[in-house]
Design a protein around this motif. Structure first.
Motif, PDB file in Angstrom:
ATOM      1  N   THR A   1       0.773  -1.234   0.079  1.00 43.23           N
ATOM      2  CA  THR A   1      -0.070   0.179   0.087  1.00 43.23           C
ATOM      3  C   THR A   1       0.706   1.122   0.107  1.00 43.23           C
ATOM      4  O   THR A   1       2.129   1.311   0.226  1.00 43.23           O
ATOM      5  CB  THR A   1      -0.883  -0.054   1.087  1.00 43.23           C
ATOM      6  N   ARG A   2       0.303   2.350  -0.226  1.00 41.50           N
ATOM      7  CA  ARG A   2       0.884   3.272  -0.234  1.00 41.50           C
ATOM      8  C   ARG A   2       1.687   4.216   1.145  1.00 41.50           C
ATOM      9  O   ARG A   2       2.750   4.503   1.123  1.00 41.50           O
ATOM     10  CB  ARG A   2       0.210   4.844  -0.789  1.00 41.50           C
ATOM     11  N   ARG A   3       0.965   3.539   2.039  1.00 42.57           N
ATOM     12  CA  ARG A   3       1.292   3.858   3.568  1.00 42.57           C
ATOM     13  C   ARG A   3       2.453   3.071   3.904  1.00 42.57           C
ATOM     14  O   ARG A   3       3.610   3.604   4.467  1.00 42.57           O
ATOM     15  CB  ARG A   3       0.220   3.620   4.347  1.00 42.57           C
ATOM     16  N   SER A   4       2.681   1.705   3.470  1.00 40.59           N
ATOM     17  CA  SER A   4       3.637   0.982   3.537  1.00 40.59           C
ATOM     18  C   SER A   4       4.988   1.243   2.735  1.00 40.59           C
ATOM     19  O   SER A   4       5.953   1.230   3.281  1.00 40.59           O
ATOM     20  CB  SER A   4       3.324  -0.507   3.443  1.00 40.59           C
TER      21      SER A   4
END
Length: 297
Positions: free
Chosen positions: A19-22
């Motif tokens: 994901t973008r957060r990861s």
């Protein structure tokens, strides 16, 4: 006849898409110490600018009886030529200088990126008209042109923001046009055009996402240049006007203290330099992390 050998089937584990957060978390873990230092400084400046009335010990325009008071428990960095607390003026100066520079940079990017991408997409007479107008504006020294325009339209906050945003948008236009020309010829843009998508949709969904890294890096650099320009104009007396606190004007107002060995004028100058260095550290790390280059072991 030989018996058939058993066939061993191997199953490949499904590839998990991050994901973008990861991805952001992994990038931050790999960030060098200089980038962390820059982000910490920027965060501290942002907190001071947002909560200036709560952090400052006195009001922004509060005047005390003693001018040029020395550093003491009551006045951490002394007072200026009018008897105003230097620490309070530094804190409020962060809100005024950084806030105006940030708004100005956003306006210059909104105008420069929009016109640059339109010129790259349509080309022809629109590209020639915009490019020649930008060449004319860039041929004039920015500081001298800003001084002339501010002397004509006045040194209000609105005039300051609009004049600097206009001059700075020329640099943003050239970058947006250059990177846009490399993207508009791609196959996925042609497919979107053949599919019947409108120009606004193509700019927003196909072109802009593919040129964000250089634009984000340029935003940081442009912010530094705008920040320094506002400080320079305030030092010359045509930027942020009193009684509003500003780091550039604080250097000019307290410059005479240098002759007496007082380092008070260096405080706002140091605040300007520290923020500029911090932003450049973050921009350098961001450019390196988005370029795909690997550090040599």
């Amino acid at each position: 006849m030989t018996s058939a050998e058993p066939v061993i089937q191997t199953t490949r584990a499904p590839r998990v898409r991050r994901t973008r957060r990861s991805r952001i978390r992994i990038a931050l873990k790999k960030a060098p110490l200089s980038a962390w230092f820059g982000m910490g400084v920027i965060l501290c400046y942002a907190v001071v600018a947002l909560f200036a009335p709560l952090i400052a010990p006195y009001r922004e325009t509060q005047v005390f009886s003693e001018a040029f008071a020395p550093w003491s428990h009551e006045f951490a960095f002394g007072t200026d030529q009018l008897g105003r607390d230097i620490l309070t003026r530094l804190i409020y100066g962060a809100r005024n200088t950084i806030g105006i520079a940030f708004i100005t940079t956003i306006l210059s990017f909104a105008a420069g990126v929009t016109l640059g991408l339109l010129a790259a997409m349509y080309r022809g007479w629109l590209d020639q008209l915009l490019s020649r107008a930008v060449d004319v504006l860039m041929s004039i020294p920015s500081l001298i042109f800003a001084l002339m325009l501010l002397s004509i339209f006045g040194s209000s906050i609105t005039s300051l923001i609009l004049v600097i945003a206009l001059l700075d948008s020329t640099r943003v236009f050239r970058l947006a046009r250059a990177v846009g020309l490399n993207v508009v010829v791609m196959e996925y843009v042609e497919v979107a055009q053949l599919r019947g998508e409108g120009p606004a949709w193509i700019l927003r969904k196909e072109i802009l996402p593919n040129i964000l890294p250089p634009l984000i890096a340029e935003f940081g650099l442009r912010f530094c240049f705008v920040f320094l320009t506002i400080a320079a104009l305030s030092f010359l007396g045509v930027g942020i006007q009193p009684p509003s606190a500003d780091w550039g004007s604080m250097v000019r107002e307290n410059a005479t203290l240098i002759t007496y060995g007082d380092v008070t004028p260096l405080l706002p100058a140091g605040a300007i330099a520290l923020l500029t260095v911090a932003v450049n550290f973050v921009v350098d790390w961001f450019l390196h992390s988005t370029s795909g280059l690997r550090d040599e072991k």
